[in-house]
Design a protein around this motif. Structure first.
Motif, short mmCIF file in Angstrom:
data_model
loop_
_atom_site.label_atom_id
_atom_site.label_comp_id
_atom_site.label_asym_id
_atom_site.label_seq_id
_atom_site.Cartn_x
_atom_site.Cartn_y
_atom_site.Cartn_z
N UNK A 68 0.86 -1.19 0.00
CA UNK A 68 0.00 0.00 0.00
C UNK A 68 0.89 1.23 0.00
N UNK A 69 0.90 1.94 -1.16
CA UNK A 69 1.73 3.13 -1.29
C UNK A 69 1.20 3.99 -2.43
N UNK A 70 1.53 5.28 -2.41
CA UNK A 70 1.09 6.14 -3.51
C UNK A 70 1.64 5.67 -4.85
N UNK A 71 2.93 5.36 -4.91
CA UNK A 71 3.57 4.95 -6.15
C UNK A 71 4.25 3.60 -5.95
N UNK A 72 4.03 2.70 -6.91
CA UNK A 72 4.58 1.35 -6.82
C UNK A 72 5.16 0.97 -8.17
N UNK A 73 6.39 0.45 -8.16
CA UNK A 73 7.04 -0.06 -9.35
C UNK A 73 7.38 -1.52 -9.07
N UNK A 74 6.90 -2.42 -9.92
CA UNK A 74 7.14 -3.85 -9.70
C UNK A 74 7.85 -4.43 -10.92
N UNK A 75 8.99 -5.07 -10.65
CA UNK A 75 9.70 -5.82 -11.68
C UNK A 75 10.14 -7.17 -11.09
N UNK A 76 9.54 -7.55 -9.98
CA UNK A 76 9.81 -8.82 -9.32
C UNK A 76 8.50 -9.51 -9.03
N UNK A 77 8.43 -10.24 -7.91
CA UNK A 77 7.25 -11.02 -7.56
C UNK A 77 6.50 -10.42 -6.37
N UNK A 78 5.18 -10.39 -6.48
CA UNK A 78 4.32 -9.98 -5.36
C UNK A 78 3.23 -11.02 -5.22
N UNK A 79 3.11 -11.57 -4.02
CA UNK A 79 2.03 -12.49 -3.70
C UNK A 79 1.16 -11.77 -2.67
N UNK A 80 0.12 -11.11 -3.14
CA UNK A 80 -0.74 -10.30 -2.28
C UNK A 80 -1.31 -9.16 -3.10
N UNK A 81 -2.24 -8.45 -2.51
CA UNK A 81 -2.89 -7.34 -3.21
C UNK A 81 -1.98 -6.10 -3.22
N UNK A 82 -2.12 -5.29 -4.26
CA UNK A 82 -1.35 -4.06 -4.42
C UNK A 82 -2.33 -2.89 -4.49
N UNK A 83 -2.09 -1.87 -3.66
CA UNK A 83 -2.92 -0.67 -3.62
C UNK A 83 -2.03 0.53 -3.92
N UNK A 84 -2.24 1.17 -5.07
CA UNK A 84 -1.46 2.33 -5.47
C UNK A 84 -2.42 3.50 -5.68
N UNK A 85 -2.28 4.54 -4.86
CA UNK A 85 -3.21 5.66 -4.95
C UNK A 85 -2.79 6.70 -5.99
N UNK A 86 -1.57 6.61 -6.53
CA UNK A 86 -1.14 7.57 -7.56
C UNK A 86 -0.74 6.88 -8.85
N UNK A 94 7.48 -8.29 -14.01
CA UNK A 94 6.54 -8.23 -12.88
C UNK A 94 5.63 -9.45 -12.88
N UNK A 95 5.45 -10.03 -11.68
CA UNK A 95 4.53 -11.14 -11.47
C UNK A 95 3.73 -10.83 -10.21
N UNK A 96 2.44 -10.59 -10.36
CA UNK A 96 1.58 -10.27 -9.22
C UNK A 96 0.52 -11.35 -9.11
N UNK A 97 0.46 -11.99 -7.94
CA UNK A 97 -0.60 -12.95 -7.64
C UNK A 97 -1.48 -12.30 -6.59
N UNK A 98 -2.47 -11.57 -7.05
CA UNK A 98 -3.36 -10.84 -6.18
C UNK A 98 -4.06 -9.76 -6.97
#
Length: 144
Positions: A68-86, A94-98
């Motif tokens: 949970x952050x205003x700005x998010x840059x992903x080029x790896x793995x995330x297992x969970x939800x992502x909340x970007x307000x900006x 990038x690999x997002x499971x969520x």
């Protein structure tokens, strides 16, 4: 643009925290400024409310929990939800499971999201601030 050095809203803060490639954090992180994850975080990553903050999950980095952050840059793995307000950038590795909640998104060819994409600045910002406030409230109650 993806990969450009000058990104308005990215990297404006002078403080950077690095989770190096040889590190693993077990637990939640609350931060301000920039957070670069090259290692593994097993816990939620949350920016302090009302501040510009950037989370970068670098190529070999992994987060197992919510971001949970205003700005998010992903080029790896995330297992969970992502909340970007900006602004959210999903780079080629990038690999997002969520589920992904965003206001503005850039997605490169090769990026994967195994979940839903939900547009909505108000939803992402409100949910993010509510979660941070809840964590502060529980900390102050525990110390009483």
């Amino acid at each position: 643009m993806l990969g450009s050095k000058d990104k308005s809203g990215f990297g404006n803060s002078s403080t950077t925290t690095l989770i190096s490639s040889e590190s693993r954090i077990d637990g939640d992180i609350t931060f301000s400024g920039n957070l670069d994850v090259e290692g593994i975080v097993r816990g939620n990553v949350t920016a302090v409310p009302d501040r510009d903050a950037v989370v970068r999950v670098i190529d070999q980095g992994r987060v197992e929990g919510e971001i949970r952050a205003p700005s998010v840059i992903i080029n790896g793995d995330v297992v969970g939800d992502v909340y970007s307000s900006q602004h959210l950038e999903l780079a080629a590795k990038a690999r997002v499971q969520g589920n992904v909640h965003y206001t503005q998104v850039e997605m490169a060819i090769g990026a994967e999201v195994n979940g839903s994409l939900r547009h909505g600045a108000e939803d992402a910002a409100a949910e993010s601030e509510a979660a941070v406030q809840d964590s502060y409230d529980s900390e102050s109650t525990a110390s009483d």
